[in-house]
Design a protein around this motif. Structure first.
Motif, PDB file in Angstrom:
ATOM      1  N   ASN A  10       0.864  -1.106  -0.013  1.00 52.69           N
ATOM      2  CA  ASN A  10       0.013  -0.015   0.123  1.00 52.69           C
ATOM      3  C   ASN A  10       0.653   1.233   0.143  1.00 52.69           C
ATOM      4  O   ASN A  10       0.295   2.503   0.190  1.00 52.69           O
ATOM      5  CB  ASN A  10      -0.922  -0.010   1.152  1.00 52.69           C
ATOM      6  N   ILE A  11       1.898   1.283  -0.172  1.00 54.68           N
ATOM      7  CA  ILE A  11       3.061   2.225  -0.128  1.00 54.68           C
ATOM      8  C   ILE A  11       3.323   2.396  -1.575  1.00 54.68           C
ATOM      9  O   ILE A  11       4.139   1.895  -2.320  1.00 54.68           O
ATOM     10  CB  ILE A  11       3.999   2.126   0.676  1.00 54.68           C
ATOM     11  N   PRO A  12       3.212   3.703  -2.206  1.00 55.44           N
ATOM     12  CA  PRO A  12       3.514   3.899  -3.564  1.00 55.44           C
ATOM     13  C   PRO A  12       4.892   4.412  -3.766  1.00 55.44           C
ATOM     14  O   PRO A  12       5.559   4.314  -2.755  1.00 55.44           O
ATOM     15  CB  PRO A  12       2.807   5.189  -3.942  1.00 55.44           C
ATOM     16  N   ALA A  13       5.599   4.503  -5.011  1.00 57.31           N
ATOM     17  CA  ALA A  13       6.625   5.313  -5.187  1.00 57.31           C
ATOM     18  C   ALA A  13       6.966   6.464  -4.720  1.00 57.31           C
ATOM     19  O   ALA A  13       5.921   7.352  -4.502  1.00 57.31           O
ATOM     20  CB  ALA A  13       7.291   4.958  -6.771  1.00 57.31           C
ATOM     21  N   ALA A  14       8.271   7.007  -4.362  1.00 55.07           N
ATOM     22  CA  ALA A  14       8.582   8.318  -3.648  1.00 55.07           C
ATOM     23  C   ALA A  14       8.755   9.344  -4.709  1.00 55.07           C
ATOM     24  O   ALA A  14       8.477  10.411  -4.131  1.00 55.07           O
ATOM     25  CB  ALA A  14       9.769   8.137  -2.974  1.00 55.07           C
ATOM     26  N   GLU A  15       8.718   9.101  -5.929  1.00 55.01           N
ATOM     27  CA  GLU A  15       8.815  10.221  -6.774  1.00 55.01           C
ATOM     28  C   GLU A  15       7.733  11.105  -6.736  1.00 55.01           C
ATOM     29  O   GLU A  15       6.588  10.814  -6.670  1.00 55.01           O
ATOM     30  CB  GLU A  15       9.189   9.620  -8.317  1.00 55.01           C
ATOM     31  N   GLY A  16       8.236  12.519  -6.688  1.00 60.17           N
ATOM     32  CA  GLY A  16       7.163  13.412  -6.992  1.00 60.17           C
ATOM     33  C   GLY A  16       6.717  13.831  -5.438  1.00 60.17           C
ATOM     34  O   GLY A  16       5.852  14.698  -5.381  1.00 60.17           O
ATOM     35  N   ALA A  17       7.363  13.112  -4.390  1.00 60.54           N
ATOM     36  CA  ALA A  17       6.774  13.524  -2.978  1.00 60.54           C
ATOM     37  C   ALA A  17       7.333  15.086  -2.593  1.00 60.54           C
ATOM     38  O   ALA A  17       8.315  15.620  -3.261  1.00 60.54           O
ATOM     39  CB  ALA A  17       7.440  12.861  -2.120  1.00 60.54           C
ATOM     40  N   THR A  18       6.370  15.674  -1.948  1.00 57.70           N
ATOM     41  CA  THR A  18       6.856  16.942  -1.083  1.00 57.70           C
ATOM     42  C   THR A  18       7.968  16.667  -0.386  1.00 57.70           C
ATOM     43  O   THR A  18       8.586  15.606   0.197  1.00 57.70           O
ATOM     44  CB  THR A  18       5.731  17.425  -0.317  1.00 57.70           C
ATOM     45  N   PRO A  19       8.778  17.946  -0.137  1.00 60.03           N
ATOM     46  CA  PRO A  19       9.959  17.812   0.799  1.00 60.03           C
ATOM     47  C   PRO A  19       9.638  17.090   2.247  1.00 60.03           C
ATOM     48  O   PRO A  19      10.597  16.072   2.601  1.00 60.03           O
ATOM     49  CB  PRO A  19      10.474  19.114   1.031  1.00 60.03           C
ATOM     50  N   SER A  48      -7.893   9.434   8.121  1.00 59.15           N
ATOM     51  CA  SER A  48      -8.348  10.665   7.144  1.00 59.15           C
ATOM     52  C   SER A  48      -7.181  11.016   5.978  1.00 59.15           C
ATOM     53  O   SER A  48      -6.562   9.563   5.745  1.00 59.15           O
ATOM     54  CB  SER A  48      -8.410  12.051   7.951  1.00 59.15           C
ATOM     55  N   PHE A  49      -7.087  12.038   5.682  1.00 54.24           N
ATOM     56  CA  PHE A  49      -6.169  12.102   4.350  1.00 54.24           C
ATOM     57  C   PHE A  49      -5.401  13.422   4.520  1.00 54.24           C
ATOM     58  O   PHE A  49      -5.848  14.359   4.935  1.00 54.24           O
ATOM     59  CB  PHE A  49      -6.861  12.126   3.011  1.00 54.24           C
ATOM     60  N   ARG A  50      -4.179  13.485   3.971  1.00 49.50           N
ATOM     61  CA  ARG A  50      -3.507  14.900   4.131  1.00 49.50           C
ATOM     62  C   ARG A  50      -2.760  15.114   2.665  1.00 49.50           C
ATOM     63  O   ARG A  50      -1.908  14.550   2.419  1.00 49.50           O
ATOM     64  CB  ARG A  50      -2.272  14.836   5.132  1.00 49.50           C
ATOM     65  N   GLY A  51      -3.157  15.881   1.965  1.00 44.79           N
ATOM     66  CA  GLY A  51      -2.833  16.396   0.633  1.00 44.79           C
ATOM     67  C   GLY A  51      -2.909  15.156  -0.350  1.00 44.79           C
ATOM     68  O   GLY A  51      -3.761  14.006  -0.178  1.00 44.79           O
ATOM     69  N   GLU A  52      -2.097  15.150  -1.595  1.00 43.52           N
ATOM     70  CA  GLU A  52      -1.982  14.247  -2.450  1.00 43.52           C
ATOM     71  C   GLU A  52      -0.585  13.932  -2.839  1.00 43.52           C
ATOM     72  O   GLU A  52       0.482  14.719  -2.548  1.00 43.52           O
ATOM     73  CB  GLU A  52      -2.818  14.917  -3.857  1.00 43.52           C
ATOM     74  N   HIS A  53      -0.375  12.463  -3.361  1.00 45.67           N
ATOM     75  CA  HIS A  53       0.957  12.141  -3.987  1.00 45.67           C
ATOM     76  C   HIS A  53       0.600  11.432  -5.026  1.00 45.67           C
ATOM     77  O   HIS A  53      -0.307  10.263  -5.165  1.00 45.67           O
ATOM     78  CB  HIS A  53       1.414  11.363  -2.657  1.00 45.67           C
ATOM     79  N   ARG A  54       1.245  12.024  -6.185  1.00 45.67           N
ATOM     80  CA  ARG A  54       0.977  11.096  -7.591  1.00 45.67           C
ATOM     81  C   ARG A  54      -0.529  11.201  -8.157  1.00 45.67           C
ATOM     82  O   ARG A  54      -1.028  10.142  -8.473  1.00 45.67           O
ATOM     83  CB  ARG A  54       1.713   9.771  -7.472  1.00 45.67           C
ATOM     84  N   GLY A  55      -1.153  12.220  -7.654  1.00 53.87           N
ATOM     85  CA  GLY A  55      -2.653  12.218  -8.046  1.00 53.87           C
ATOM     86  C   GLY A  55      -3.527  11.714  -6.939  1.00 53.87           C
ATOM     87  O   GLY A  55      -4.914  11.835  -7.188  1.00 53.87           O
ATOM     88  N   GLN A  56      -3.231  11.129  -6.052  1.00 58.48           N
ATOM     89  CA  GLN A  56      -3.984  10.190  -5.120  1.00 58.48           C
ATOM     90  C   GLN A  56      -3.939  10.962  -3.597  1.00 58.48           C
ATOM     91  O   GLN A  56      -2.760  11.309  -3.222  1.00 58.48           O
ATOM     92  CB  GLN A  56      -3.708   8.783  -5.080  1.00 58.48           C
ATOM     93  N   PRO A  57      -5.074  11.062  -2.866  1.00 58.22           N
ATOM     94  CA  PRO A  57      -5.067  11.302  -1.507  1.00 58.22           C
ATOM     95  C   PRO A  57      -4.102  10.523  -0.764  1.00 58.22           C
ATOM     96  O   PRO A  57      -4.117   9.140  -1.035  1.00 58.22           O
ATOM     97  CB  PRO A  57      -6.624  11.313  -1.153  1.00 58.22           C
ATOM     98  N   VAL A  58      -3.439  11.061   0.231  1.00 55.91           N
ATOM     99  CA  VAL A  58      -2.416  10.374   1.111  1.00 55.91           C
ATOM    100  C   VAL A  58      -3.254   9.953   2.499  1.00 55.91           C
ATOM    101  O   VAL A  58      -3.553  10.997   3.109  1.00 55.91           O
ATOM    102  CB  VAL A  58      -1.384  11.181   1.331  1.00 55.91           C
ATOM    103  N   PRO A  59      -3.777   8.641   2.650  1.00 53.72           N
ATOM    104  CA  PRO A  59      -4.123   8.047   3.930  1.00 53.72           C
ATOM    105  C   PRO A  59      -3.168   8.695   4.970  1.00 53.72           C
ATOM    106  O   PRO A  59      -1.973   8.493   5.015  1.00 53.72           O
ATOM    107  CB  PRO A  59      -4.139   6.554   3.761  1.00 53.72           C
ATOM    108  N   MET A  60      -3.847   9.038   6.012  1.00 55.74           N
ATOM    109  CA  MET A  60      -3.120   9.784   7.394  1.00 55.74           C
ATOM    110  C   MET A  60      -3.702   9.530   8.522  1.00 55.74           C
ATOM    111  O   MET A  60      -5.217   9.358   8.520  1.00 55.74           O
ATOM    112  CB  MET A  60      -2.959  11.097   6.965  1.00 55.74           C
ATOM    113  N   CYS A  61      -3.252   9.083   9.478  1.00 61.40           N
ATOM    114  CA  CYS A  61      -3.847   9.233  10.967  1.00 61.40           C
ATOM    115  C   CYS A  61      -2.638   9.720  11.891  1.00 61.40           C
ATOM    116  O   CYS A  61      -1.588   9.653  11.538  1.00 61.40           O
ATOM    117  CB  CYS A  61      -4.231   7.747  11.565  1.00 61.40           C
ATOM    118  N   GLY A  62      -3.118  10.284  13.198  1.00 63.44           N
ATOM    119  CA  GLY A  62      -1.968  10.459  13.795  1.00 63.44           C
ATOM    120  C   GLY A  62      -2.312  10.629  15.397  1.00 63.44           C
ATOM    121  O   GLY A  62      -3.683  10.511  15.739  1.00 63.44           O
TER     122      GLY A  62
END
Length: 909
Positions: A6-15, A59-73
């Motif tokens: 469930n972890i995509p490639a890192a290319e195009g990620a924010t800093p 929930s979700f935080r922003g997008e990565h490679r055009g897809q929302p990023v699943p997130m919990c904290g």
């Protein structure tokens, strides 16, 4: 663990997200706690796993490679509670923390804060009190094999314990049951061993040992040779180095304070207990995995967490060397006789801090102010305990004297900690300040006066601004981002903006910084200058305090070996004093150790059952003797269920565990020769996961006993052969009994319902017969829980079934079948039994009994119409009828019992 798929490639990620990908790539088998301000956040598969494990929203935080990023904290201030839940479920967690402040990131013109993995938290590498069991070590087990030589090493990061052992692969199960590791690391082939995989599912890290283990160990402990630590096999060195490298990996390259590795001599110096025996005797855990109804819980009178850990270790690994066991008994006897010394020690130890674990956190630079206070408190307690021992009326035995010597720490260390720490008002966190007491460091005191004097300057400036701006309600408040600001009501603020009282550029000229619904906030040149001075004074004071704390830390670590020895001494004294207290409370005796293979217990009691009965205020425990002296070393025990056979078997096995662990035993007198291996096969159960039936498990455990027991062993067996056909079971039990007597020649208690085995008493000279005594009273069975000589006449199974609530028609039918079977057995034939006895006849309900005169009279009484005198007369008549009542069914049942007893007696003869 997170789902890597469930972890995509890192290319195009924010800093920031790019940093997360780096951390995840370095720790793919861990959940990454990624610090984002006041939260630790998890992304992608980690978020999905943690959301389900912690029951928190995904929930979700922003997008990565055009897809929302699943997130919990989880919030930083409460992260330990969430971390504990993940660790208990077997997850590994990588802590990726912020390594700089926002101001530092701005100065280097970075797009985001720098973050790095500072540690990997696993079940065996936690150090926080909230994640540790105070009474149990958290062992990390490492396995290695070199040239077909197998070995294990285990490390407790929280206290520094480090031990190794060379052993056969087949003994791994016994070692696992003994130390109960919470995590393991091993090469791939060893990680798949069945014993390891079944006990630690999901908690095995696959790692290869380092190439040069001896060099790694020498460098870690700063020595040129390991000879001073003992003699190690190549496999032991490999296992120890693997454990060390795994700990270093989880601590981001740092190492905790560890004791030098200590090689153990395998089973030679300790009582061998296999996993089945530990499970049967419920030493540290009961058969359901709990800890309440265990030997440990019944005998624990320790007052410190370290003392409880020492007790658990001794019960898990009793000694098998007479000198070492006697030394422990001497220590308990000394404190039993010196009551004043014992009470002084226990008063000193009550509530004593856990110095060992505090020192461990200090070494990892993961400590809190309470850990410094724990060391200071431990130093003081050690000094007081040493003084109490010095005042003893008689010279102490060797173990007590050695502990007393270890308690004498460098007085300068205790004095320094006593002067330095503000123990009266210790803060929760180092960042809160106030750890160092006033008067310890002159420079720190001066900086604190400068910082605290600024508060008076703030109050004076607030008065000046209120007068200059004409707002009496003005308040100066501190904002985390903007520093000191003057806060005014909204109306006054609007007036101040429209008509400033002072021209711009003057020190008190207002400058608007923030507008809120009900208030406005201003600053000015004077306020900004004051904020700078206060911040500088506070920062300088904090820096100086951190330097003082670092000094205290260095002092403790430089004396780490002596402090660890003092902590062990306090734990041992706690245990010896607790054992003496237990003996005083319960009337326990010191076991007499002999060279002969004896086992003679007078008025012995089961420590766990007795403790449970006392807590429940139930009937007093019935004590029993046991004599397995030469010439009568094998006891064949018969008797009904519920009469106490299993209790008696287990209590005698537990006598060995207690005595050889160095404790006294619950008996009037005890004399025993040391046991090298203890086997207890009591109770039954299948192994569904392993695909083994109850009988298969029983036979496997019996085979282990017959293959491993020696003449110095003690064997306790209950109902061997019960899981198969009667004649098969009898044959197996017969052969096992002969093997124990003729070939192994060990001390043994053999309980059985096969009464035919009693015939062996005449053929095997060292077999003695014993039975659980039972009485019959008015048709009822009374279990006396007493062990007497001879063979039991009956098994009383039908009566036990009635106690269990089996319906009466079934019981009646069972009595009929039993009578027929016993009659046929006396006749000597079995072939025609099925034809003569309708075994599958339906159990019919009994006809209703006719109403008795007693019931008839009760039915005629009109209770509401009776006068007091008439009621009294009615009671007398009812009593008279009750005394005259004769139950024909009871007479028939009694006659049937007599016939059955006679038939059983004939069968036994």
């Amino acid at each position: 663990m997170s789902d890597i798929a469930n972890i995509p490639a890192a290319e195009g990620a924010t800093p920031a997200l790019a940093q997360w990908f780096v951390a995840k790539a370095a720790h793919p088998d861990a959940l990454v706690f990624f610090r984002m301000g006041d939260f630790f956040e998890m992304f992608f598969g980690d978020a999905e796993t943690a959301s389900a494990a912690l029951d928190i929203a995904l929930s979700f935080r922003g997008e990565h490679r055009g897809q929302p990023v699943p997130m919990c904290g989880v919030p930083v201030h409460a992260w330990e509670a969430y971390l504990a839940r993940l660790i208990r479920q077997g997850h590994r967690v990588a802590i990726c923390d912020q390594m700089e402040t926002p101001e530092e990131a701005k100065r280097r013109k970075a797009p985001t804060l720098r973050r790095e993995v500072v540690r990997v938290v696993t079940p065996a590498t936690v150090t926080e009190d909230g994640l540790l069991d105070a009474a149990r070590p958290a062992w990390l087990l490492a396995l290695a094999e070199v040239e077909e030589n197998f070995a294990a090493a285990w490390v407790d990061v929280s206290t520094g314990g480090f031990e190794t052992m060379a052993l056969p692969r087949g003994d791994l199960g016994a070692l696992l049951a003994r130390i109960e590791p919470v995590e393991a690391c091993a090469p791939r082939d060893l990680a798949e061993l069945p014993d390891l995989a079944q006990r630690l599912p999901g908690r095995i890290a696959e790692r290869a040992p380092p190439r040069d283990p001896a060099r790694l160990l020498r460098e870690a402990f700063g020595v040129a040779t390991l000879d001073g630590f003992g003699r190690f096999t190549g496999a032991e060195l490999a296992a120890a180095a693997l454990a060390l490298s795994y700990v270093r990996e989880t601590q981001a390259g740092a190492l905790p304070r560890l004791d030098p590795p200590r090689p153990q001599a395998g089973a030679a110096g300790t009582l061998a207990l296999d996993a089945a025996t530990r499970r049967s005797l419920e030493i540290l855990r009961d058969q359901r995995g709990g800890t309440e109804a265990t030997l440990f819980a019944a005998v624990d009178r320790t007052l410190t967490a370290a003392g409880a850990r020492e007790l658990a270790a001794r019960l898990a690994a009793p000694l098998a060397e007479e000198a070492a066991v006697s030394a422990r008994h001497d220590a308990v006897s000394f404190l039993l006789g010196a009551e004043a010394t014992r009470m002084a020690l226990r008063g000193t130890l009550k509530g004593a801090p856990d110095m060992a674990r505090a020192l461990g956190r200090l070494a990892l630079d993961r400590f809190f102010p309470r850990d410094l206070a724990a060391l200071a408190g431990g130093f003081a307690r050690a000094e007081t305990a040493a003084g109490a021992l010095a005042a003893a009326p008689i010279p102490p035995p060797p173990l007590i004297a050695a502990a007393q010597a270890a308690l004498r720490l460098d007085p300068a260390l205790s004095t320094e900690y006593g002067r330095a720490l503000n123990t009266e008002k210790m803060p929760a966190r180092l960042e809160d300040g106030g750890v160092i007491a006033a008067g310890y460091d002159g420079e720190l005191d001066a900086l604190r006066r400068l910082r605290d004097g600024a508060r008076e300057a703030v109050a004076a400036l607030q008065m000046d601004l209120a007068q200059a701006w004409g707002v009496a309600s003005l308040k100066i408040r501190h904002h985390q981002q903007f520093g000191f600001l003057a806060e005014l009501p909204a109306a006054a603020g609007q007036k101040l903006v429209q008509s400033p009282p002072l021209a711009s550029g003057q020190p008190l000229s207002p400058i608007l910084r923030q507008t809120m619904a009900n208030a406005m906030r201003f600053t000015c040149t004077a306020l900004a200058e004051l904020d700078r001075k206060v911040a500088e004074a506070g920062e300088r004071a904090a820096t100086r305090e951190r330097a003082c704390i670092a000094h205290l830390k260095r002092l403790a670590l430089n004396s780490g070996t002596a402090i660890a020895a003092a902590a062990r001494a306090l734990a041992e004294l706690d245990l010896h004093a607790a054992s003496a207290q237990l003996a005083t409370e319960g009337g326990w005796c010191r076991p007499e150790l002999t060279e002969r293979a004896e086992f003679c217990i007078t008025a012995g009691r089961h420590p766990v059952v007795e403790a449970v009965q006392k807590r429940a205020r139930g009937p007093a425990f019935v004590p029993n003797d046991c004599d397995l002296s030469p010439g009568r070393r094998l006891c064949l025990l018969t008797g009904p269920n519920m009469a106490g056979k299993s209790t008696w078997l287990r209590q005698n096995a537990l006598m060995v565990v207690l005595a050889q662990a160095g404790l006294f035993v619950p008996a009037t007198a005890a004399r025993m020769g040391l046991v090298d291996r203890l086997f207890s096969r009591v109770g039954g159960g299948d192994d569904i996961a392993g695909g083994r039936s109850t009988f298969m498990v029983e036979m496997a455990e019996t085979a282990a006993i017959l293959n491993q027991a020696t003449a110095r062993s003690l064997v306790v067996l209950d109902e061997v052969g019960r899981g198969t056909a009667t004649w098969d079971g009898l044959a197996i039990a017969w052969a096992v009994l002969e093997a124990l007597h003729d070939r192994i020649r060990c001390r043994a208690i053999f309980a059985s319902h096969f009464h035919e085995l009693t015939a062996l008493a005449g053929r095997l000279p060292e077999v003695q017969l014993a039975r659980m005594q039972v009485r019959e009273w008015r048709g009822e069975v009374v279990f006396q829980h007493l062990v007497g000589p001879g063979a039991s006449e009956r098994s009383w199974g039908v009566h036990v079934a009635r106690l269990a609530g089996v319906p009466r028609p079934v019981l009646k039918r069972a009595a009929e079948v039993l009578a027929a079977l016993e009659t046929r057995a006396r006749a000597g034939g079995r072939d025609a039994l099925a034809e003569e006895l309708p075994l599958f006849a339906q159990a019919r309900p009994e006809p209703a009994a006719p109403a008795s005169p007693l019931h008839a009279m009760l039915a005629e009484l009109d209770l509401d119409a009776l006068s007091p005198r008439e009621a009294q007369e009615a009671l007398y008549r009812l009593k008279s009828l009750a005394d005259q009542k004769i139950d024909p069914d009871a007479e028939a049942t009694a006659a049937q019992h007599e016939n059955t007893v006679a038939a059983t007696s004939d069968t036994v003869v």
